[in-house]
Design a protein around this motif. Structure first.
Motif, PDB file in Angstrom:
ATOM      1  N   PHE A   1       2.523  16.885  -9.286  1.00  0.00           N
ATOM      2  CA  PHE A   1       1.309  16.234  -8.804  1.00  0.00           C
ATOM      3  C   PHE A   1       1.275  16.236  -7.284  1.00  0.00           C
ATOM      4  N   ASP A   2       0.065  16.414  -6.734  1.00  0.00           N
ATOM      5  CA  ASP A   2      -0.102  16.294  -5.293  1.00  0.00           C
ATOM      6  C   ASP A   2      -1.029  15.135  -4.936  1.00  0.00           C
ATOM      7  N   ALA A   3      -1.197  14.195  -5.891  1.00  0.00           N
ATOM      8  CA  ALA A   3      -1.978  12.984  -5.645  1.00  0.00           C
ATOM      9  C   ALA A   3      -1.506  11.908  -6.617  1.00  0.00           C
ATOM     10  N   MET A   4      -1.488  10.655  -6.123  1.00  0.00           N
ATOM     11  CA  MET A   4      -1.043   9.542  -6.976  1.00  0.00           C
ATOM     12  C   MET A   4      -1.726   8.261  -6.531  1.00  0.00           C
ATOM     13  N   LYS A   5      -1.978   7.379  -7.493  1.00  0.00           N
ATOM     14  CA  LYS A   5      -2.609   6.099  -7.188  1.00  0.00           C
ATOM     15  C   LYS A   5      -1.702   4.953  -7.588  1.00  0.00           C
ATOM     16  N   PHE A   6      -1.811   3.850  -6.840  1.00  0.00           N
ATOM     17  CA  PHE A   6      -1.021   2.673  -7.180  1.00  0.00           C
ATOM     18  C   PHE A   6      -1.643   1.426  -6.568  1.00  0.00           C
ATOM     19  N   ASP A   7      -1.350   0.283  -7.201  1.00  0.00           N
ATOM     20  CA  ASP A   7      -1.739  -1.025  -6.687  1.00  0.00           C
ATOM     21  C   ASP A   7      -0.511  -1.651  -6.049  1.00  0.00           C
ATOM     22  N   PRO A   8      -0.443  -1.718  -4.727  1.00  0.00           N
ATOM     23  CA  PRO A   8       0.756  -2.237  -4.077  1.00  0.00           C
ATOM     24  C   PRO A   8       0.889  -3.751  -4.174  1.00  0.00           C
ATOM     25  N   MET A   9      -0.112  -4.417  -4.768  1.00  0.00           N
ATOM     26  CA  MET A   9      -0.077  -5.881  -4.910  1.00  0.00           C
ATOM     27  C   MET A   9       0.104  -6.317  -6.355  1.00  0.00           C
ATOM     28  N   LYS A  10       0.385  -5.383  -7.239  1.00  0.00           N
ATOM     29  CA  LYS A  10       0.436  -5.707  -8.666  1.00  0.00           C
ATOM     30  C   LYS A  10       1.563  -6.677  -9.001  1.00  0.00           C
ATOM     31  N   LEU A  11       2.723  -6.489  -8.372  1.00  0.00           N
ATOM     32  CA  LEU A  11       3.893  -7.323  -8.648  1.00  0.00           C
ATOM     33  C   LEU A  11       4.415  -7.928  -7.360  1.00  0.00           C
ATOM     34  N   ASP A  12       4.983  -9.133  -7.469  1.00  0.00           N
ATOM     35  CA  ASP A  12       5.624  -9.724  -6.310  1.00  0.00           C
ATOM     36  C   ASP A  12       7.050  -9.198  -6.175  1.00  0.00           C
ATOM     37  N   ALA A  13       7.789  -9.723  -5.237  1.00  0.00           N
ATOM     38  CA  ALA A  13       9.144  -9.229  -4.965  1.00  0.00           C
ATOM     39  C   ALA A  13      10.088  -9.455  -6.134  1.00  0.00           C
ATOM     40  N   ALA A  14       9.746 -10.413  -7.008  1.00  0.00           N
ATOM     41  CA  ALA A  14      10.588 -10.702  -8.169  1.00  0.00           C
ATOM     42  C   ALA A  14      10.161  -9.927  -9.404  1.00  0.00           C
ATOM     43  N   GLY A  15       9.126  -9.101  -9.285  1.00  0.00           N
ATOM     44  CA  GLY A  15       8.662  -8.310 -10.411  1.00  0.00           C
ATOM     45  C   GLY A  15       7.676  -9.019 -11.313  1.00  0.00           C
ATOM     46  N   LYS A  16       7.137 -10.152 -10.873  1.00  0.00           N
ATOM     47  CA  LYS A  16       6.158 -10.884 -11.658  1.00  0.00           C
ATOM     48  C   LYS A  16       4.741 -10.504 -11.226  1.00  0.00           C
ATOM     49  N   SER A  17       3.794 -10.620 -12.150  1.00  0.00           N
ATOM     50  CA  SER A  17       2.399 -10.305 -11.835  1.00  0.00           C
ATOM     51  C   SER A  17       1.933 -11.138 -10.649  1.00  0.00           C
ATOM     52  N   ALA A  18       1.342 -10.468  -9.669  1.00  0.00           N
ATOM     53  CA  ALA A  18       1.025 -11.157  -8.418  1.00  0.00           C
ATOM     54  C   ALA A  18      -0.381 -10.849  -7.929  1.00  0.00           C
ATOM     55  N   HIS A  19      -1.266 -10.418  -8.804  1.00  0.00           N
ATOM     56  CA  HIS A  19      -2.620 -10.105  -8.351  1.00  0.00           C
ATOM     57  C   HIS A  19      -3.195 -11.290  -7.580  1.00  0.00           C
ATOM     58  N   PRO A  20      -3.568 -11.099  -6.333  1.00  0.00           N
ATOM     59  CA  PRO A  20      -4.126 -12.209  -5.557  1.00  0.00           C
ATOM     60  C   PRO A  20      -5.472 -12.648  -6.116  1.00  0.00           C
ATOM     61  N   ASN A  21      -5.797 -13.920  -5.900  1.00  0.00           N
ATOM     62  CA  ASN A  21      -7.073 -14.466  -6.334  1.00  0.00           C
ATOM     63  C   ASN A  21      -7.923 -14.738  -5.091  1.00  0.00           C
ATOM     64  N   ARG A  22      -8.601 -13.693  -4.620  1.00  0.00           N
ATOM     65  CA  ARG A  22      -9.463 -13.690  -3.435  1.00  0.00           C
ATOM     66  C   ARG A  22      -8.664 -13.654  -2.137  1.00  0.00           C
ATOM     67  N   ARG A  23      -7.783 -14.603  -1.947  1.00  0.00           N
ATOM     68  CA  ARG A  23      -7.044 -14.706  -0.697  1.00  0.00           C
ATOM     69  C   ARG A  23      -5.742 -13.915  -0.770  1.00  0.00           C
ATOM     70  N   LEU A  24      -5.528 -13.034   0.219  1.00  0.00           N
ATOM     71  CA  LEU A  24      -4.289 -12.272   0.299  1.00  0.00           C
ATOM     72  C   LEU A  24      -3.326 -12.998   1.230  1.00  0.00           C
ATOM     73  N   GLU A  25      -2.309 -13.598   0.641  1.00  0.00           N
ATOM     74  CA  GLU A  25      -1.325 -14.339   1.428  1.00  0.00           C
ATOM     75  C   GLU A  25      -0.409 -13.380   2.184  1.00  0.00           C
ATOM     76  N   ARG A  26       0.103 -13.840   3.313  1.00  0.00           N
ATOM     77  CA  ARG A  26       0.871 -12.972   4.194  1.00  0.00           C
ATOM     78  C   ARG A  26       2.115 -12.362   3.540  1.00  0.00           C
ATOM     79  N   PRO A  27       2.903 -13.104   2.768  1.00  0.00           N
ATOM     80  CA  PRO A  27       4.095 -12.473   2.184  1.00  0.00           C
ATOM     81  C   PRO A  27       3.759 -11.283   1.283  1.00  0.00           C
ATOM     82  N   LEU A  28       2.722 -11.434   0.447  1.00  0.00           N
ATOM     83  CA  LEU A  28       2.344 -10.323  -0.417  1.00  0.00           C
ATOM     84  C   LEU A  28       1.726  -9.193   0.396  1.00  0.00           C
ATOM     85  N   GLU A  29       0.957  -9.527   1.414  1.00  0.00           N
ATOM     86  CA  GLU A  29       0.393  -8.499   2.276  1.00  0.00           C
ATOM     87  C   GLU A  29       1.492  -7.670   2.939  1.00  0.00           C
TER      88      GLU A  29
END
Length: 388
Positions: free
Chosen positions: A157-185
């Motif tokens: 493949f020469d192209a790939m997509k990903f959501d860099p906010m899908k999981l937090d540092a512990a591997g848990k679902s971390a989708h932000p709810n409107r506000r993007l907090e600095r640690p996840l950013e």
């Protein structure tokens, strides 16, 4: 030829490690000449699939059974115009219409011994460029993202997509709810930078935000990753908010993609007129199947907007996306999940296109209809609803 029955099959899938559980919903239409067609309700995840299944049966009884399956335009119009709520279908009603439409085009292609893309005007290219999705499951650290990205390139493949906010540092679902907090950013930006460094400048990276943050945060994040040169940033604000998408595009200077939750040309028209999208991503399974999405593609072309059909479901969804993508002039790139390691959804058909990827490309289909046949042995094990 007359349509004799319509059935809906529900194929529940094993939950992913992140917790999401899909259920692929397939529609099968039968005719009095023994030709059958397959479609897919584009609601494999989230809420609404069971509702769409019931709407399929209502539509089948009122507007499909007894009709000539070759008259796709007339049947589509009846499902939309003679049902009251079909005028503004939304994703649930739209998914039912879409699955029926896909199955009708499958029948039409088989009856004429032609691939669907031929019936849509013929192929505009001999192969499709694909981007890989689903490759970063359970990854947490930027280093893990980088390693997985290198594996994608190694697979051709020469192209790939990903959501860099899908999981937090512990591997848990971390989708932000409107506000993007600095640690996840900070973590998300580090993941994007790690992927770019790992794959080099000649591989396209596509950054997905899933509509989870509002414009102020999306603009800030877009500016922060702009130096990585993503092909586009996707769903940068609330899905229906065209003004917000334009605001983000103007604020961060990146190409914006979106539209997987929009259902009609009228909904897309607002985005096109505002120049809010560079890439439109209608879902074949909610935006009207072939009849609906080719109208959206034509409208997009009139506004200088590329098409990249959204694809995140089962193998019938993939088949429908591919035939549409081959047949339109303003195609950009096609989304594909080449593997689903948690489940066996690809066994729902005899020859899934996901297994035909070669060096990040899809060759031109040659089999009649959608080019895949439902695996009836698999379907016999599933819950089934029938209109007759």
């Amino acid at each position: 030829m007359k349509i004799t029955n319509v059935s809906v099959y529900r194929a529940p899938m094993t939950a992913m490690k992140e917790g999401a559980a899909h259920a692929v919903l397939l529609v099968r239409i039968e005719t009095d000449e023994g030709i059958s067609g397959a479609g897919e309700i584009g609601l494999a995840y989230g809420a609404g699939g069971s509702g769409a299944a019931q709407i399929v049966l209502e539509l089948a009884r009122a507007h499909v059974i007894g009709r000539d399956p070759m008259r796709t335009e007339a049947i589509f119009d009846a499902m939309r115009r003679k049902t009251f709520w079909g005028h503004v279908p939304g994703p649930i009603f739209g998914a039912a219409v879409s699955a029926i439409d896909e199955a009708l085009w499958d029948i039409k292609g088989k009856a004429m011994s032609q691939p669907v893309h031929v019936l849509l005007g013929g192929a505009c290219r001999d192969e499709l460029r694909l981007y890989c999705n689903g490759w970063y499951r359970s990854r947490t650290t930027p280093e893990a993202y980088a390693e997985a990205a290198r594996d994608v390139v190694a697979r051709g493949f020469d192209a790939m997509k990903f959501d860099p906010m899908k999981l937090d540092a512990a591997g848990k679902s971390a989708h932000p709810n409107r506000r993007l907090e600095r640690p996840l950013e900070n973590l998300a930006a580090a993941r994007v930078e790690a992927v770019r460094e790992a794959v080099g400048p000649d591989i396209d990276i596509l950054v997905e935000l899933h509509g989870n943050i509002w414009p102020m945060d999306a603009i800030r994040f877009g500016k922060r990753i702009a130096h990585t040169n993503p092909l586009f940033m996707e769903e940068v604000a609330d899905a229906e908010d065209a003004e917000a998408a334009r605001q983000v595009a103007e604020g961060c200077g990146l190409a914006i993609a979106g539209g997987e939750r929009l259902c009609t040309p009228i909904e897309f028209r607002r985005f096109f007129e505002l120049r809010a999208l560079s890439v439109a991503q209608p879902d074949m399974g909610i935006a009207g199947g072939f009849t609906g999405v080719r109208a959206i593609a034509a409208l997009a072309a009139a506004h200088g907007v590329y098409i990249q059909p959204h694809n995140c479901g089962g193998p019938i969804s993939t088949a429908a996306c591919l035939h549409l993508s081959f047949s339109i002039t303003n195609f950009l790139i096609q989304e594909i999940f080449p593997v689903w390691p948690e489940d066996d959804r690809l066994d729902l058909v005899d020859a899934p296109y996901e297994k035909q990827v070669r060096n990040g490309r899809m060759p031109l289909p040659s089999r009649p209809g959608l080019g895949v046949e439902l695996n009836m042995d698999y379907l016999k094990r599933l819950d089934c609803l029938t209109a007759v």
